[in-house]
Design a protein around this motif. Structure first.
Motif, PDB file in Angstrom:
ATOM      1  N   HIS A 293      -9.291   4.149  -0.633  1.00  0.00           N
ATOM      2  CA  HIS A 293      -8.603   2.879  -0.423  1.00  0.00           C
ATOM      3  C   HIS A 293      -8.818   2.426   1.019  1.00  0.00           C
ATOM      4  O   HIS A 293      -8.722   3.228   1.948  1.00  0.00           O
ATOM      5  CB  HIS A 293      -7.104   3.019  -0.696  1.00  0.00           C
TER       6      HIS A 293
ATOM      7  N   ALA B  48      -6.273   3.002   4.598  1.00  0.00           N
ATOM      8  CA  ALA B  48      -5.408   4.047   4.055  1.00  0.00           C
ATOM      9  C   ALA B  48      -4.310   4.413   5.059  1.00  0.00           C
ATOM     10  O   ALA B  48      -4.555   4.558   6.258  1.00  0.00           O
ATOM     11  CB  ALA B  48      -6.230   5.275   3.708  1.00  0.00           C
TER      12      ALA B  48
ATOM     13  N   MET C 196       0.845  -1.191   0.000  1.00  0.00           N
ATOM     14  CA  MET C 196       0.000   0.000   0.000  1.00  0.00           C
ATOM     15  C   MET C 196       0.880   1.240   0.000  1.00  0.00           C
ATOM     16  O   MET C 196       1.808   1.343   0.798  1.00  0.00           O
ATOM     17  CB  MET C 196      -0.887   0.013   1.247  1.00  0.00           C
TER      18      MET C 196
ATOM     19  N   GLU D 224      -4.839  -4.316   0.292  1.00  0.00           N
ATOM     20  CA  GLU D 224      -6.186  -3.733   0.302  1.00  0.00           C
ATOM     21  C   GLU D 224      -7.255  -4.807   0.349  1.00  0.00           C
ATOM     22  O   GLU D 224      -8.319  -4.629   0.939  1.00  0.00           O
ATOM     23  CB  GLU D 224      -6.393  -2.865  -0.938  1.00  0.00           C
TER      24      GLU D 224
END
Length: 221
Positions: free
Chosen positions: A55, A58, A1, A136
């Motif tokens: 997302h 996050a 991420m 995710e």
């Protein structure tokens, strides 16, 4: 991420009135806490923050006024129940290399065998991952799977460095036999009979006069 670098301002005004003024300025009230630090009340830029929050889990690289840099994970997002704008964000401080527990979404891909029905029993999995490498989501393929197939949490391949926390025996995806139209109609008829709903048969409808009067009634002259 990837990390989202966001400039934040220290917030000194509190209460509903202050929060409304912050939102009118296209900013979002937030608080960041954790690792034994005193909670810091901040404001975040509205547009950049909304893009980051598209997302799940996050990770924000907060550049707080005064030169302080803080890495924080989104813990909770409060939204207006009607208009759905962001009212407040809770952030928790994390460190690079630190392991954190988060929930990641389960995405089902592919088409199961014909005449089957796919049910996702768990929409998310609880996992442990390094704070800067949180996946995710995880994909679960049902391509060609036949009725009776079950996929448990322990069957799902997770990204490298990610450890399952959810019970491995938890049922995540269930592939069952789809109900035929005849079976569906029979079940509906049984349910209607239980609540006393009766339908006219086609013969009864045909026997009724065009005007809807009961059979045998004649108009008196």
């Amino acid at each position: 991420m990837s990390e989202n670098k966001i400039t934040a301002e220290v917030r000194t005004e509190f209460g509903k009135g202050a929060a409304r003024r912050i939102r009118r300025a296209d900013k979002i009230p937030a608080v960041v806490y954790g690792h034994g630090e005193q909670p810091t009340h901040i404001t975040l830029p509205g547009h950049e923050t909304m893009l980051a929050l598209k997302h799940s889990n996050a990770l924000l690289d907060l550049q707080i006024e005064g030169g302080r840099s803080t890495l924080a994970l989104v813990k909770d997002v409060q939204r207006d129940p009607v208009k759905r704008f962001i009212e407040h964000v809770d952030l928790v401080v994390v460190r690079r290399g630190e392991k954190v527990e988060v929930e990641i979404a389960v995405h089902v891909t592919g088409e199961a065998a014909p005449e089957t029905f796919v049910t996702v029993e768990h929409q998310t999995l609880l996992v442990e991952a390094e704070a800067t490498h949180i996946p995710e989501s995880v994909e679960v393929s049902v391509e060609g799977l036949r009725a009776g197939t079950q996929i448990h949490a322990g069957d799902i391949e997770l990204p490298p460095g990610t450890t399952l926390v959810t019970d491995p025996e938890a049922l995540v995806v269930n592939v069952s036999q789809a109900m035929t139209s005849a079976a569906l109609e029979a079940e509906l008829a049984e349910a209607e009979a239980e609540v006393g709903i009766a339908h006219e048969t086609s013969e009864q409808a045909a026997a009724a006069p065009a005007g809807g009067s009961p059979a045998g009634d004649t108009e008196q002259e």
